[in-house]
Design a protein around this motif. Structure first.
Motif, short mmCIF file in Angstrom:
data_model
loop_
_atom_site.label_atom_id
_atom_site.label_comp_id
_atom_site.label_asym_id
_atom_site.label_seq_id
_atom_site.Cartn_x
_atom_site.Cartn_y
_atom_site.Cartn_z
N ARG A 251 -8.68 -67.73 -55.45
CA ARG A 251 -8.22 -67.61 -56.83
C ARG A 251 -9.31 -66.93 -57.67
O ARG A 251 -10.49 -67.29 -57.59
N ASP B 177 -8.55 -66.23 -61.25
CA ASP B 177 -8.38 -67.03 -62.46
C ASP B 177 -7.10 -67.82 -62.29
O ASP B 177 -6.60 -67.95 -61.16
N ARG B 178 -6.54 -68.34 -63.36
CA ARG B 178 -5.43 -69.28 -63.23
C ARG B 178 -4.28 -68.75 -62.39
O ARG B 178 -3.77 -69.46 -61.51
N ASP B 179 -3.83 -67.54 -62.63
CA ASP B 179 -2.66 -67.00 -61.92
C ASP B 179 -2.92 -65.65 -61.29
O ASP B 179 -1.99 -64.87 -61.07
#
Length: 285
Positions: free
Chosen positions: A16, A18-20
Motif C-alpha cells: 500500500r 496510501d489509503r487507496d
C-alpha cells in the motif's frame, strides 16, 4: 486471483502506498502457452489479465471480500504506448500503480470497485488501464443465476484459421468460420475444457473470453502484417450464457494515416447485447 493454476497467476507482490493506492508487481513469462509474443512484443492480453487480477487481489486482501464470493465484471480497458511491451530475453517485469477511484461498501464488505492502473516498466510508464466490478456472496449469486448455473455448451462450430486471428492453435480460436451471407460476423465458440479460457469450472462465458473474441475479431478485420491490438475498451452488460449462440459482429470504424484502426465489436445473444468493445490496432513496427 480467481485462478486454479499457479502458472496463470501473473502478480508477484504488492504494498500500500496510501489509503487507496497500491503498487502491485507482475511478471509475464517469455513464452505463455496462449498469450505468446507476436512481432517481438508481448501480447497485450497479459496486461488485461494482470489488470483483472489486480482487482481480485485488492478486493480480497484490502477490502474484506471473503474467498468464495463472485465478481461481476462491468468494464475493463487498457492502452499501451508504442514499444512498451517489447519482449526481452528475460521475463517482463511490470509494476501496476493501482488507485481505487470508486469504492462502494455494503456493511463491512465491498459491494463494487472501480480502479485505474498505470503500468511501469523499468520505472517508465508503458500503459494505462481501468476496470470495474461488483461482488456477490455465494447465496446472492445462486439467486441471480438460478437454473442457468447448470447450463452446458453445445457442439463447437468450425474455427476460423488461427493465422487470421493471431493464434497458433485452432483450439485457441474463439470465432467460428464466417457465413458468406453474414460478412464480419462470427459465432462465438467456447470450449469449457480449455485450460486458459476456462481455468476452472464456471457457469457462463468469462469476461476475458469475450475480450479475446473482440481481439480476434479486430485482427480478422485488420490489414495483414501482424497488427498489435494496443488499445481495448470493453463494457459488459449481461452474462454470456453457455449453450446459447452468441453472435460477434465487428465494424472497422476508422483508420488514420499512421495505420491505426479502431474496430467496434459487439456480442449479441438471444436478442440482447452482451458486451461491446472498441479495439485499436496499429502496425507491429
Amino acid at each position: 486471483m480467481h485462478r486454479a493454476a499457479v502458472a496463470e497467476v501473473f502478480l508477484t507482490d504488492w504494498h500500500r502506498l496510501d489509503r487507496d493506492t497500491f503498487s502491485i508487481g507482475a511478471q509475464w513469462p517469455r513464452g505463455h502457452s496462449l498469450y505468446r509474443p507476436r512481432a517481438g512484443q508481448q501480447d497485450p492480453m497479459l496486461l488485461a489479465e494482470s489488470i483483472r487480477q489486480a482487482g481480485a487481489l485488492l478486493a480480497h486482501t484490502q477490502y474484506g471480500v471473503p474467498l468464495g464470493h463472485h465478481f461481476l465484471m462491468w468494464s475493463l480497458s487498457y492502452d499501451v504506448v508504442p514499444g512498451g511491451l517489447v519482449a526481452d530475453l528475460s521475463p517482463t517485469e511490470i509494476e501496476l500503480l493501482t488507485t481505487c477511484d470508486e469504492i462502494t461498501m455494503r456493511g463491512r464488505h465491498l459491494a463494487s470497485l472501480r480502479y485505474s492502473v498505470t503500468a511501469f516498466r523499468d520505472r517508465l510508464p508503458v500503459a494505462t488501464g481501468e476496470a470495474a466490478f461488483s461482488c456477490a456472496s455465494p447465496a446472492a449469486y445462486d439467486r441471480l443465476r438460478g437454473d442457468r448455473r447448470h447450463a452446458s455448451s453445445g457442439a463447437l462450430p468450425a474455427p476460423v484459421s488461427p493465422d487470421t486471428v493471431g493464434r497458433e492453435s485452432s483450439r485457441d480460436v474463439v470465432l467460428s468460420r464466417q457465413d458468406a451471407r453474414r460478412p464480419r460476423q462470427w459465432q462465438l465458440r467456447v470450449e469449457p475444457t480449455h485450460p486458459i479460457y476456462f481455468d476452472h469450472p464456471v457457469d457462463h462465458v468469462p469476461g476475458m473470453v469475450l475480450l479475446e473474441a473482440a481481439r480476434q475479431a479486430a485482427l480478422a478485420l485488420a490489414r495483414p502484417g501482424s497488427p498489435v491490438p494496443f488499445r481495448m475498451s470493453g463494457t459488459f452488460r449481461r452474462y454470456a450464457e453457455l449453450g446459447t449462440e452468441c453472435r460477434i459482429r465487428a465494424r472497422a470504424d476508422r483508420t488514420d494515416p499512421a495505420g491505426h484502426t479502431v474496430v467496434q465489436v459487439t456480442g449479441e445473444q438471444a436478442g440482447h447485447t452482451v458486451f461491446t468493445c472498441a479495439v485499436g490496432t496499429r502496425p507491429a513496427h
